[in-house]
Design a protein around this motif. Structure first.
Motif, PDB file in Angstrom:
ATOM      1  N   PHE A  33      40.688  55.248  14.768  1.00  0.00           N
ATOM      2  CA  PHE A  33      39.820  56.386  15.062  1.00  0.00           C
ATOM      3  C   PHE A  33      38.564  55.818  15.710  1.00  0.00           C
ATOM      4  O   PHE A  33      37.837  55.050  15.086  1.00  0.00           O
ATOM      5  N   ALA A  34      38.310  56.182  16.977  1.00  0.00           N
ATOM      6  CA  ALA A  34      37.229  55.539  17.717  1.00  0.00           C
ATOM      7  C   ALA A  34      36.240  56.546  18.280  1.00  0.00           C
ATOM      8  O   ALA A  34      36.623  57.624  18.749  1.00  0.00           O
ATOM      9  N   GLY A  35      34.972  56.140  18.262  1.00  0.00           N
ATOM     10  CA  GLY A  35      33.918  56.916  18.891  1.00  0.00           C
ATOM     11  C   GLY A  35      33.694  58.268  18.253  1.00  0.00           C
ATOM     12  O   GLY A  35      33.921  58.468  17.073  1.00  0.00           O
ATOM     13  N   GLY A  36      33.248  59.216  19.068  1.00  0.00           N
ATOM     14  CA  GLY A  36      32.978  60.569  18.616  1.00  0.00           C
ATOM     15  C   GLY A  36      31.493  60.856  18.642  1.00  0.00           C
ATOM     16  O   GLY A  36      30.679  60.040  19.065  1.00  0.00           O
ATOM     17  N   MET A  37      31.156  62.061  18.179  1.00  0.00           N
ATOM     18  CA  MET A  37      29.765  62.488  18.115  1.00  0.00           C
ATOM     19  C   MET A  37      29.330  62.571  16.662  1.00  0.00           C
ATOM     20  O   MET A  37      30.024  63.162  15.836  1.00  0.00           O
ATOM     21  N   THR A  38      28.187  61.970  16.348  1.00  0.00           N
ATOM     22  CA  THR A  38      27.648  62.041  14.998  1.00  0.00           C
ATOM     23  C   THR A  38      27.054  63.423  14.762  1.00  0.00           C
ATOM     24  O   THR A  38      26.888  64.206  15.710  1.00  0.00           O
ATOM     25  N   PHE A  39      26.715  63.708  13.520  1.00  0.00           N
ATOM     26  CA  PHE A  39      26.087  64.986  13.226  1.00  0.00           C
ATOM     27  C   PHE A  39      24.698  65.086  13.848  1.00  0.00           C
ATOM     28  O   PHE A  39      24.143  66.159  13.971  1.00  0.00           O
ATOM     29  N   GLY A  40      24.128  63.965  14.260  1.00  0.00           N
ATOM     30  CA  GLY A  40      22.866  63.964  14.991  1.00  0.00           C
ATOM     31  C   GLY A  40      23.070  64.181  16.480  1.00  0.00           C
ATOM     32  O   GLY A  40      22.160  64.003  17.283  1.00  0.00           O
ATOM     33  N   ASN A  41      24.304  64.533  16.879  1.00  0.00           N
ATOM     34  CA  ASN A  41      24.694  64.804  18.270  1.00  0.00           C
ATOM     35  C   ASN A  41      24.507  63.580  19.172  1.00  0.00           C
ATOM     36  O   ASN A  41      24.120  63.694  20.324  1.00  0.00           O
ATOM     37  N   GLN A  42      24.802  62.400  18.613  1.00  0.00           N
ATOM     38  CA  GLN A  42      24.729  61.154  19.369  1.00  0.00           C
ATOM     39  C   GLN A  42      26.118  60.527  19.447  1.00  0.00           C
ATOM     40  O   GLN A  42      26.876  60.573  18.479  1.00  0.00           O
ATOM     41  N   PRO A  43      26.497  59.930  20.599  1.00  0.00           N
ATOM     42  CA  PRO A  43      27.783  59.239  20.686  1.00  0.00           C
ATOM     43  C   PRO A  43      27.841  58.076  19.689  1.00  0.00           C
ATOM     44  O   PRO A  43      26.830  57.429  19.424  1.00  0.00           O
ATOM     45  N   SER A  44      29.020  57.834  19.153  1.00  0.00           N
ATOM     46  CA  SER A  44      29.213  56.791  18.151  1.00  0.00           C
ATOM     47  C   SER A  44      29.900  55.566  18.747  1.00  0.00           C
ATOM     48  O   SER A  44      30.767  55.688  19.605  1.00  0.00           O
ATOM     49  N   ASN A  45      29.518  54.394  18.259  1.00  0.00           N
ATOM     50  CA  ASN A  45      30.190  53.149  18.668  1.00  0.00           C
ATOM     51  C   ASN A  45      31.021  52.575  17.519  1.00  0.00           C
ATOM     52  O   ASN A  45      31.358  51.407  17.518  1.00  0.00           O
ATOM     53  N   VAL A  46      31.381  53.424  16.548  1.00  0.00           N
ATOM     54  CA  VAL A  46      32.143  52.980  15.382  1.00  0.00           C
ATOM     55  C   VAL A  46      33.636  53.193  15.609  1.00  0.00           C
ATOM     56  O   VAL A  46      34.057  54.217  16.163  1.00  0.00           O
ATOM     57  N   MET A  47      34.434  52.218  15.193  1.00  0.00           N
ATOM     58  CA  MET A  47      35.894  52.327  15.216  1.00  0.00           C
ATOM     59  C   MET A  47      36.398  52.071  13.793  1.00  0.00           C
ATOM     60  O   MET A  47      36.156  51.002  13.243  1.00  0.00           O
ATOM     61  N   ASP A  48      37.049  53.093  13.207  1.00  0.00           N
ATOM     62  CA  ASP A  48      37.653  52.955  11.886  1.00  0.00           C
ATOM     63  C   ASP A  48      39.134  52.669  12.060  1.00  0.00           C
ATOM     64  O   ASP A  48      39.797  53.304  12.888  1.00  0.00           O
ATOM     65  N   ILE A  49      39.654  51.725  11.283  1.00  0.00           N
ATOM     66  CA  ILE A  49      41.055  51.303  11.399  1.00  0.00           C
ATOM     67  C   ILE A  49      41.702  51.411  10.023  1.00  0.00           C
ATOM     68  O   ILE A  49      41.213  50.833   9.056  1.00  0.00           O
ATOM     69  N   TYR A  50      42.802  52.167   9.962  1.00  0.00           N
ATOM     70  CA  TYR A  50      43.542  52.324   8.709  1.00  0.00           C
ATOM     71  C   TYR A  50      44.866  51.583   8.829  1.00  0.00           C
ATOM     72  O   TYR A  50      45.615  51.786   9.782  1.00  0.00           O
ATOM     73  N   ASP A  51      45.155  50.698   7.883  1.00  0.00           N
ATOM     74  CA  ASP A  51      46.408  49.946   7.852  1.00  0.00           C
ATOM     75  C   ASP A  51      47.379  50.669   6.925  1.00  0.00           C
ATOM     76  O   ASP A  51      47.127  50.775   5.722  1.00  0.00           O
ATOM     77  N   ILE A  52      48.471  51.187   7.476  1.00  0.00           N
ATOM     78  CA  ILE A  52      49.403  51.983   6.676  1.00  0.00           C
ATOM     79  C   ILE A  52      50.239  51.130   5.730  1.00  0.00           C
ATOM     80  O   ILE A  52      50.818  51.651   4.785  1.00  0.00           O
ATOM     81  N   LEU A  53      50.297  49.830   5.951  1.00  0.00           N
ATOM     82  CA  LEU A  53      51.065  48.963   5.058  1.00  0.00           C
ATOM     83  C   LEU A  53      50.272  48.578   3.817  1.00  0.00           C
ATOM     84  O   LEU A  53      50.811  48.527   2.713  1.00  0.00           O
ATOM     85  N   THR A  54      48.982  48.309   3.993  1.00  0.00           N
ATOM     86  CA  THR A  54      48.155  47.883   2.864  1.00  0.00           C
ATOM     87  C   THR A  54      47.299  49.014   2.300  1.00  0.00           C
ATOM     88  O   THR A  54      46.634  48.835   1.286  1.00  0.00           O
TER      89      THR A  54
END
Length: 70
Positions: A33-54
């Motif tokens: 899950f990458a980027g997006g808009m924060t609740f402060g209406n600012q672009p995000s540079n965060v990337m969340d990664i979910y590992d389905i095996l672990t």
């Protein structure tokens, strides 16, 4: 007659940063899950990664912020 295989129960989880307009992609065995808009209406540079095996989350910072797939 074939019986359908039961599906696992759904779970909800929180990303490291609440945001909308993010991009999600599955690259087995990870869901990203990458980027997006924060609740402060600012672009995000965060990337969340979910590992389905672990069943673990990790988060990294991208070099630049992105929203709505841009």
């Amino acid at each position: 007659r074939a019986d359908p295989m039961p599906l696992p129960a759904w779970r909800t989880m929180r990303l490291s940063q609440p945001r909308s307009g993010l991009v999600g992609v599955a690259v087995t065995p990870k869901i990203i899950f990458a980027g997006g808009m924060t609740f402060g209406n600012q672009p995000s540079n965060v990337m969340d990664i979910y590992d389905i095996l672990t069943h673990t989350w990790s988060a990294v910072t991208m070099p630049s912020a992105h929203a709505y797939g841009a």
